[in-house]
Design an enzyme around this catalytic site. Structure first.
Site, PDB file in Angstrom:
ATOM      1  N   GLU A  25       1.654   5.698  24.670  1.00  0.00           N
ATOM      2  CA  GLU A  25       0.661   5.389  23.635  1.00  0.00           C
ATOM      3  C   GLU A  25      -0.421   4.466  24.192  1.00  0.00           C
ATOM      4  O   GLU A  25      -1.622   4.678  23.954  1.00  0.00           O
ATOM      5  CB  GLU A  25       1.334   4.740  22.430  1.00  0.00           C
ATOM      6  CG  GLU A  25       0.344   4.417  21.318  1.00  0.00           C
ATOM      7  CD  GLU A  25       0.908   3.479  20.271  1.00  0.00           C
ATOM      8  OE1 GLU A  25       0.585   3.661  19.088  1.00  0.00           O
ATOM      9  OE2 GLU A  25       1.643   2.542  20.641  1.00  0.00           O
ATOM     10  N   LEU A  52       8.999  -6.989   6.328  1.00  0.00           N
ATOM     11  CA  LEU A  52      10.077  -6.017   6.488  1.00  0.00           C
ATOM     12  C   LEU A  52      10.079  -5.114   5.264  1.00  0.00           C
ATOM     13  O   LEU A  52       9.937  -5.595   4.132  1.00  0.00           O
ATOM     14  CB  LEU A  52      11.431  -6.718   6.607  1.00  0.00           C
ATOM     15  CG  LEU A  52      11.679  -7.514   7.887  1.00  0.00           C
ATOM     16  CD1 LEU A  52      12.883  -8.433   7.715  1.00  0.00           C
ATOM     17  CD2 LEU A  52      11.887  -6.580   9.078  1.00  0.00           C
ATOM     18  N   TYR A 108      -7.754   2.692  17.556  1.00  0.00           N
ATOM     19  CA  TYR A 108      -7.688   1.720  18.652  1.00  0.00           C
ATOM     20  C   TYR A 108      -8.484   2.073  19.904  1.00  0.00           C
ATOM     21  O   TYR A 108      -9.395   1.344  20.302  1.00  0.00           O
ATOM     22  CB  TYR A 108      -6.223   1.522  19.058  1.00  0.00           C
ATOM     23  CG  TYR A 108      -5.358   0.924  17.998  1.00  0.00           C
ATOM     24  CD1 TYR A 108      -5.301  -0.458  17.813  1.00  0.00           C
ATOM     25  CD2 TYR A 108      -4.582   1.737  17.170  1.00  0.00           C
ATOM     26  CE1 TYR A 108      -4.488  -1.015  16.827  1.00  0.00           C
ATOM     27  CE2 TYR A 108      -3.779   1.183  16.184  1.00  0.00           C
ATOM     28  CZ  TYR A 108      -3.727  -0.193  16.017  1.00  0.00           C
ATOM     29  OH  TYR A 108      -2.942  -0.736  15.053  1.00  0.00           O
ATOM     30  N   CYS A 121       2.160  -6.609  10.266  1.00  0.00           N
ATOM     31  CA  CYS A 121       3.231  -6.335  11.221  1.00  0.00           C
ATOM     32  C   CYS A 121       4.508  -5.891  10.531  1.00  0.00           C
ATOM     33  O   CYS A 121       5.122  -6.648   9.771  1.00  0.00           O
ATOM     34  CB  CYS A 121       3.519  -7.583  12.061  1.00  0.00           C
ATOM     35  SG  CYS A 121       4.820  -7.308  13.276  1.00  0.00           S
ATOM     36  N   ASP A 122       4.898  -4.653  10.814  1.00  0.00           N
ATOM     37  CA  ASP A 122       6.200  -4.114  10.431  1.00  0.00           C
ATOM     38  C   ASP A 122       7.191  -4.589  11.497  1.00  0.00           C
ATOM     39  O   ASP A 122       7.255  -4.035  12.596  1.00  0.00           O
ATOM     40  CB  ASP A 122       6.099  -2.595  10.383  1.00  0.00           C
ATOM     41  CG  ASP A 122       7.445  -1.897  10.213  1.00  0.00           C
ATOM     42  OD1 ASP A 122       8.482  -2.573  10.127  1.00  0.00           O
ATOM     43  OD2 ASP A 122       7.448  -0.647  10.187  1.00  0.00           O
ATOM     44  N   ARG A 181     -14.042 -18.453  27.514  1.00  0.00           N
ATOM     45  CA  ARG A 181     -13.255 -18.329  26.283  1.00  0.00           C
ATOM     46  C   ARG A 181     -13.639 -17.069  25.508  1.00  0.00           C
ATOM     47  O   ARG A 181     -13.410 -16.984  24.307  1.00  0.00           O
ATOM     48  CB  ARG A 181     -13.450 -19.584  25.422  1.00  0.00           C
ATOM     49  CG  ARG A 181     -12.905 -20.853  26.078  1.00  0.00           C
ATOM     50  CD  ARG A 181     -13.048 -22.062  25.173  1.00  0.00           C
ATOM     51  NE  ARG A 181     -14.429 -22.502  25.069  1.00  0.00           N
ATOM     52  CZ  ARG A 181     -14.999 -23.393  25.891  1.00  0.00           C
ATOM     53  NH1 ARG A 181     -14.294 -23.915  26.881  1.00  0.00           N
ATOM     54  NH2 ARG A 181     -16.255 -23.759  25.709  1.00  0.00           N
ATOM     55  N   ARG A 230       0.814  -1.220   0.000  1.00  0.00           N
ATOM     56  CA  ARG A 230       0.000   0.000   0.000  1.00  0.00           C
ATOM     57  C   ARG A 230       0.841   1.261   0.000  1.00  0.00           C
ATOM     58  O   ARG A 230       0.490   2.255  -0.639  1.00  0.00           O
ATOM     59  CB  ARG A 230      -0.917  -0.025   1.232  1.00  0.00           C
ATOM     60  CG  ARG A 230      -1.641   1.277   1.524  1.00  0.00           C
ATOM     61  CD  ARG A 230      -2.348   1.204   2.869  1.00  0.00           C
ATOM     62  NE  ARG A 230      -1.457   0.900   3.968  1.00  0.00           N
ATOM     63  CZ  ARG A 230      -0.672   1.779   4.574  1.00  0.00           C
ATOM     64  NH1 ARG A 230      -0.680   3.038   4.196  1.00  0.00           N
ATOM     65  NH2 ARG A 230       0.131   1.407   5.572  1.00  0.00           N
ATOM     66  N   ARG A 237      -2.796  -8.455  12.335  1.00  0.00           N
ATOM     67  CA  ARG A 237      -3.049  -8.754  10.925  1.00  0.00           C
ATOM     68  C   ARG A 237      -1.911  -8.313  10.030  1.00  0.00           C
ATOM     69  O   ARG A 237      -1.618  -8.922   9.000  1.00  0.00           O
ATOM     70  CB  ARG A 237      -4.330  -8.074  10.459  1.00  0.00           C
ATOM     71  CG  ARG A 237      -4.228  -6.563  10.517  1.00  0.00           C
ATOM     72  CD  ARG A 237      -5.234  -5.830   9.646  1.00  0.00           C
ATOM     73  NE  ARG A 237      -4.957  -4.401   9.716  1.00  0.00           N
ATOM     74  CZ  ARG A 237      -4.268  -3.735   8.791  1.00  0.00           C
ATOM     75  NH1 ARG A 237      -3.811  -4.343   7.727  1.00  0.00           N
ATOM     76  NH2 ARG A 237      -4.054  -2.435   8.934  1.00  0.00           N
ATOM     77  N   CYS A 289      -3.671  -2.620  13.276  1.00  0.00           N
ATOM     78  CA  CYS A 289      -2.738  -3.703  12.942  1.00  0.00           C
ATOM     79  C   CYS A 289      -2.794  -4.766  14.040  1.00  0.00           C
ATOM     80  O   CYS A 289      -3.043  -5.933  13.763  1.00  0.00           O
ATOM     81  CB  CYS A 289      -1.330  -3.155  12.786  1.00  0.00           C
ATOM     82  SG  CYS A 289      -1.161  -2.013  11.407  1.00  0.00           S
ATOM     83  N   TRP A 294       2.444   8.847  15.870  1.00  0.00           N
ATOM     84  CA  TRP A 294       1.249   8.960  15.036  1.00  0.00           C
ATOM     85  C   TRP A 294       1.250  10.216  14.174  1.00  0.00           C
ATOM     86  O   TRP A 294       0.270  10.479  13.463  1.00  0.00           O
ATOM     87  CB  TRP A 294      -0.002   8.958  15.921  1.00  0.00           C
ATOM     88  CG  TRP A 294      -0.400   7.589  16.373  1.00  0.00           C
ATOM     89  CD1 TRP A 294      -0.104   6.993  17.567  1.00  0.00           C
ATOM     90  CD2 TRP A 294      -1.176   6.641  15.631  1.00  0.00           C
ATOM     91  NE1 TRP A 294      -0.648   5.721  17.610  1.00  0.00           N
ATOM     92  CE2 TRP A 294      -1.309   5.490  16.439  1.00  0.00           C
ATOM     93  CE3 TRP A 294      -1.772   6.662  14.371  1.00  0.00           C
ATOM     94  CZ2 TRP A 294      -2.011   4.357  16.019  1.00  0.00           C
ATOM     95  CZ3 TRP A 294      -2.470   5.534  13.950  1.00  0.00           C
ATOM     96  CH2 TRP A 294      -2.584   4.408  14.768  1.00  0.00           C
TER      97      TRP A 294
END
Length: 322
Positions: free
Chosen positions: A75, A266, A139, A226-227, A180, A37, A224, A200, A97
């Site tokens: 954060e 990465l 978030y 991850c950098d 659960r 993206r 979902r 993320c 951010w």
């Protein structure tokens, strides 16, 4: 290669951080190269898992480069307020951010203001911050004020009271530890298009092992996207910290953090960071002390957290892909 299994650390011989370095190496050496993206390009794998024991104050705080854990903590505390404007972070010197609202401002106004000047204006001008500093329902909004709508007799809907998922999880852990359904979810499909960045680290599930004074609180985080170079060090710290805070609030011992990634990648312009970090060896065992138990999960302050035995190698800077 579509996916990779990361070997679990041998507790007798391997530093827990080695899992992270193994994951970084596997992605860099075997990941599929893709256009993403951001246009920067990545090497990516599908699916990975890391596990960290949080007993005795242990934390997944990387030592092969300095991680600014106070920034990540600020954060997290900001998330728990439900705030979505960057101004409270800016006033604390937290920069993570800033790029997203800056990019939106430049795109929508055509004013090529520098990021530094934009952030200074956010800090100085409350009205400007209210207009341009908001990230949308990201978030914290979903965690503590998930929107609801009530059905009316006339066939329409009206806005209902927001759901505080964090408070509900704490109550359910106290009332029904074997459930659960101890879940905090950030992926609100109906509001994704209003978010500066869809979540993320999206799903947190808590699990209780043992009973009574020996009860241990485990957390599984599904991420979902991850950098691994820039984002994951913060994500691991924050998830472990949230677990520690909730464990304190429900009178349980910290158990294990299980991290699961979906698209684990990465960025191609992080090569210098990756090469440098993979040349380093983990060292030491950082520990977290929570010095105060506030009345609720929403009342912690930055001064409540102290890290011991953290002597990391120097930081490695790299650009954020927006």
């Amino acid at each position: 290669m579509a996916s990779v299994a990361i070997p679990l650390s041998d507790p007798a011989n391997r530093h827990p951080e080695q899992q992270y370095l193994d994951l970084m190496r596997a992605i860099w050496e075997t990941g599929s190269e893709r256009i993403d993206r951001t246009g920067v390009g990545t090497r990516s794998i599908c699916g990975a898992m890391l596990r960290f024991d949080l007993a005795n104050g242990a934390m997944p705080l990387l030592t092969t480069k300095r991680v600014y854990w106070k920034t990540a903590t600020r954060e997290l505390l900001w998330f728990l307020t439900g705030e979505t404007n960057i101004r409270p972070l800016v006033l604390q010197g937290v920069k993570i951010w800033n790029e997203w609202p800056h990019a939106r401002y430049v795109r929508e106004t055509g004013d090529a203001i520098s990021l530094e000047d934009f952030v200074a204006r956010i800090a100085e001008d409350e009205d400007f911050a209210a207009r341009w500093g908001d990230l949308g329902p990201v978030y914290g909004k979903q965690w503590v004020d998930w929107p609801t709508y009530r059905y009316r007799p006339d066939g329409l809907y009206e806005k209902g009271e927001g759901i505080n998922q964090v408070a509900q999880v704490i109550e359910s852990l106290r009332a029904s530890p074997g459930s659960r359904r101890h879940i905090i979810e950030g992926w609100n499909v109906a509001e994704l298009d209003r978010m500066a960045l869809p979540p993320c680290h999206k799903t947190y599930q808590f699990h209780v092992a043992g009973e009574g004074a020996d009860a241990r609180l485990n957390c599984l985080l599904y991420q979902r996207s991850c950098d691994v170079a820039l984002g994951l060090p913060f994500n691991l710290w924050s998830a472990a910290l949230l677990t520690r805070m909730i464990a304190q609030q429900v009178d349980m011992l910290p158990g294990e953090l299980v991290w699961m990634g979906g698209d684990v990648h990465l960025y191609l312009n992080h090569a210098h960071l990756i090469d440098e970090q993979l040349s380093r060896l983990p060292q030491g065992s950082p520990r977290l002390e929570i010095t105060r138990r506030p009345e609720t999960i929403f009342d912690y302050r930055i001064d409540d957290f102290v890290v011991h035995d953290y002597a990391p190698l120097p930081p490695i800077s790299a650009p954020v892909a927006v």
